[in-house]
Each structure stands twice: as C-alpha cells, then as structure tokens.
Design a protein around this motif. Structure first.
Motif, short mmCIF file in Angstrom:
data_model
loop_
_atom_site.label_atom_id
_atom_site.label_comp_id
_atom_site.label_asym_id
_atom_site.label_seq_id
_atom_site.Cartn_x
_atom_site.Cartn_y
_atom_site.Cartn_z
N GLN A 206 -11.07 -8.94 12.22
CA GLN A 206 -9.67 -8.56 12.06
C GLN A 206 -8.76 -9.36 13.01
O GLN A 206 -7.64 -9.71 12.67
N ASP B 292 -13.79 -8.04 7.81
CA ASP B 292 -13.38 -6.74 8.33
C ASP B 292 -11.86 -6.70 8.46
O ASP B 292 -11.29 -7.17 9.44
N GLU B 293 -11.20 -6.15 7.44
CA GLU B 293 -9.75 -6.05 7.40
C GLU B 293 -9.08 -7.35 7.88
O GLU B 293 -8.28 -7.34 8.81
N SER C 143 -4.96 -7.48 8.09
CA SER C 143 -4.14 -6.40 8.65
C SER C 143 -3.19 -6.87 9.75
O SER C 143 -2.21 -6.19 10.05
N ASN C 144 -3.45 -8.03 10.36
CA ASN C 144 -2.55 -8.53 11.41
C ASN C 144 -1.46 -9.46 10.88
O ASN C 144 -0.69 -10.02 11.67
N ARG D 13 0.24 -11.75 4.00
CA ARG D 13 -0.89 -10.98 3.46
C ARG D 13 -1.14 -11.36 2.02
O ARG D 13 -2.27 -11.60 1.59
N ARG E 244 -4.33 -13.39 0.78
CA ARG E 244 -5.17 -12.68 -0.19
C ARG E 244 -5.51 -13.57 -1.37
O ARG E 244 -6.66 -13.65 -1.81
N VAL F 267 -13.70 -5.41 3.62
CA VAL F 267 -13.36 -4.05 4.03
C VAL F 267 -11.85 -3.93 4.21
O VAL F 267 -11.23 -4.76 4.90
N THR F 268 -11.24 -2.91 3.60
CA THR F 268 -9.80 -2.72 3.74
C THR F 268 -9.44 -1.26 3.53
O THR F 268 -10.14 -0.53 2.82
N HIS F 269 -8.35 -0.82 4.17
CA HIS F 269 -7.80 0.50 3.91
C HIS F 269 -6.65 0.42 2.92
O HIS F 269 -6.07 1.44 2.54
N ASP F 270 -6.29 -0.81 2.54
CA ASP F 270 -5.16 -1.03 1.63
C ASP F 270 -5.69 -1.04 0.19
O ASP F 270 -6.36 -1.99 -0.22
N GLU G 23 -4.87 -4.13 -1.92
CA GLU G 23 -5.76 -5.25 -1.61
C GLU G 23 -7.10 -5.07 -2.32
O GLU G 23 -7.62 -5.99 -2.94
#
Length: 304
Positions: A27, A103-104, A107-108, A114, A118, A135-138, A141
């Motif tokens: 990340q 890993d995300e 995110s920064n 982004r 992507r 891996v993402t929480h979005d 994405e």
C-alpha cells in the motif's frame, strides 16, 4: 492460519516464503529512497544473483510496459504518487512471479490517479498474464478490475464469482449492501400469501417466498416510474446525471433517511411533484431473512 495453499498444483504450506515465487505490491510503495528507479526494480533480481545483462533486459522491458522508462535514473522523491506505485509494480513483475499480491495499492492516490492507475494495472495484468490477487475495500475497484471477486467479512468467505454475477445474485445482505454505486436501498418488509408488503402496502408478488418479516434490498435501477405503480414514495429532489437521472425519495419502510432510484433520462417524475409511484423490477429486488440475513429466494418472473 489454517488450511492448505496450492500454487500451480504445488502445496506451499511448508515452502519457505522466498521459494514460493510470489511477489508483493504494498500500500505504501516501500521503495528504497537512496536507490534510483532502475536500482529499485533491479534489487530483487540482484538478490537472486541474476546476470547483469538479464537484469537490465528485464528492468527495461518492465519499464516500457509501465511507461516509466524516462524515470529510470530518478530517485523516488522526484516521482509522483502514481509513478512511485508503478515503480513498485515494476519491482514485483521483473521477477515474473507465479502470483502477484497487491495490498490496496491505490489507497494512497487521489481520485483521478486511482482511476488512471487502475486502468494501467488492468493493462499490465493482461500483458504479463500473471495471476494477481488484488485486495481492496473499494467495491467499485473490485467490480471494475477483477475477473473473479471474493467478498470476505471478518475473515470469512461470504461469496465468490464473476463481478456481475455476485452483483446480480447476492447470497446475503452484507454482499448486497457492499456491492453497488449508489448502494442498494434496504427496507423492512413482510411477505403475506406470496405478496411483498412495504409499509403495510402490497408492493409486488413474490411467489415461493415463505410468509414472514424480511429485509428487502432494491437496487437503484429496480425502480420504474409508473403512475399505476404499487410503491408510493415522497419525492425530495431530482438530480440530472446526463444519461441517467437520480431521484432522491423517502419511504416509511426504508432503513435510510432517503432512497435513490436511478432511471433513464427522460423517464423521471416531475420534480415539482410531492410524491412519485414506482413499479418494482423483480430481478432487482432481493429478500433476506430478518435473523440470518441470508437470501430468501422467490420466482423473479413475477410481475409487480
């Protein structure tokens, strides 16, 4: 922490991490600030004692794929966030690993970067063919970047499948709420004699669903304005989005203060109206058990 992990059919549980042929993109980039871009990308190959010519060739090829050839002699502090992330990806792919873990990685970055990065990651994956675990929480994405999506909650697998299939057929309320922009509208409802009721009023037929109280998830595109529709909502405002129109409404059975209906431009209700009536699209309506929040199936060929 448990189970078995196979890569290309080989059990990896007892294989040392350095021998698993996995590369990682972090990340926070994790670049060496005192090294140039070329030196950063070459570092894992030097550790494995590759010949100098092979290292140069691989770094040059990766830099060309990533569009960072002109930055090879710069140090990380002279690069933007998006450029640093591409260097971090380059350092991973020069090894030509069997699996690439991300890993995300976005995110920064700011919103514009982004989106741009992507798209670049998708292109890189197609060019290299490396199996990539992203891996993402979005959820946007996850939907846009993947061939296969795995939704997890507190370390437990909730659902897996093609992005559109998971979106169209969520197995539980968590998955339904996680995927979708704008998010799914959730109501408290009740099934009586094969009819779904919202706020005590019949909303649509749900043949095959057992009687009882349920959570009802309705995708924003599941509302169709219809003067004879069974669902009446208060109309707060109409937002013109170009191709589509967002209608912000209220309903006493809705869990949120407001709900959103997305309709094709030109089909929206008069913004001066106090109320609007909708017909529901059965394929965009999902019922969930009140206690377990698991999906309650019904015949989606039913008419609202």
């Amino acid at each position: 922490s448990g189970g078995e992990l196979y890569i290309d059919g080989k059990l990896m549980n007892d294989v040392a991490p350095k021998d698993r042929d996995i590369a990682m993109v972090f990340q926070n980039y994790a670049l060496y600030p005192h090294m140039t871009v070329r030196e950063n990308m070459a570092f894992p190959l030097k550790l494995k004692k590759y010949p100098k010519e092979e290292i140069r060739k691989r770094v040059d090829q990766a830099a060309e794929v990533l569009g960072i050839t002109e930055y090879l002699d710069r140090k990380p502090k002279a690069l933007s966030g998006g450029q640093r992330q591409r260097v971090a990806i380059g350092r991973a792919i020069v090894r030509e690993p069997k699996v690439l873990l991300m890993d995300e990685p976005l995110s920064n970055l700011d919103a514009r970067l982004r989106l741009q990065t992507r798209e670049e990651i998708c292109k890189i994956q197609k060019k290299t063919g490396i199996t990539t675990l992203f891996v993402t929480h979005d959820q946007e994405e996850a939907m846009s970047i993947s061939d296969r999506i795995v939704v997890m909650r507190n370390g437990l697998l909730m659902q897996q499948g093609a992005p559109q299939q998971v979106y169209d057929d969520p197995q539980n309320l968590f998955v339904a709420k996680f995927l979708g922009t704008p998010p799914i509208n959730v109501f408290e409802g009740e099934v009586k004699g094969g009819v779904l009721q919202l706020g005590g009023q019949p909303a649509m037929d749900v043949p095959g669903a057992p009687d009882g109280k349920v959570f009802v998830g309705i995708r924003p595109e599941g509302f169709e304005p219809d003067p004879a529709g069974a669902v009446t909502c208060g109309l707060d405002r109409v937002e013109v989005l170009g191709r589509d129109t967002s209608m912000v409404c209220t309903h006493p059975a809705c869990q949120a203060a407001s709900l959103r209906a997305i309709v094709p431009s030109g089909q929206e209700a008069d913004p001066r109206s106090a109320t609007v009536r909708f017909r529901l699209r059965p394929d965009k309506v999902f019922l969930f058990h009140r206690e377990t929040e698991e999906r309650v199936p019904f015949d989606t060929t039913a008419k609202a």
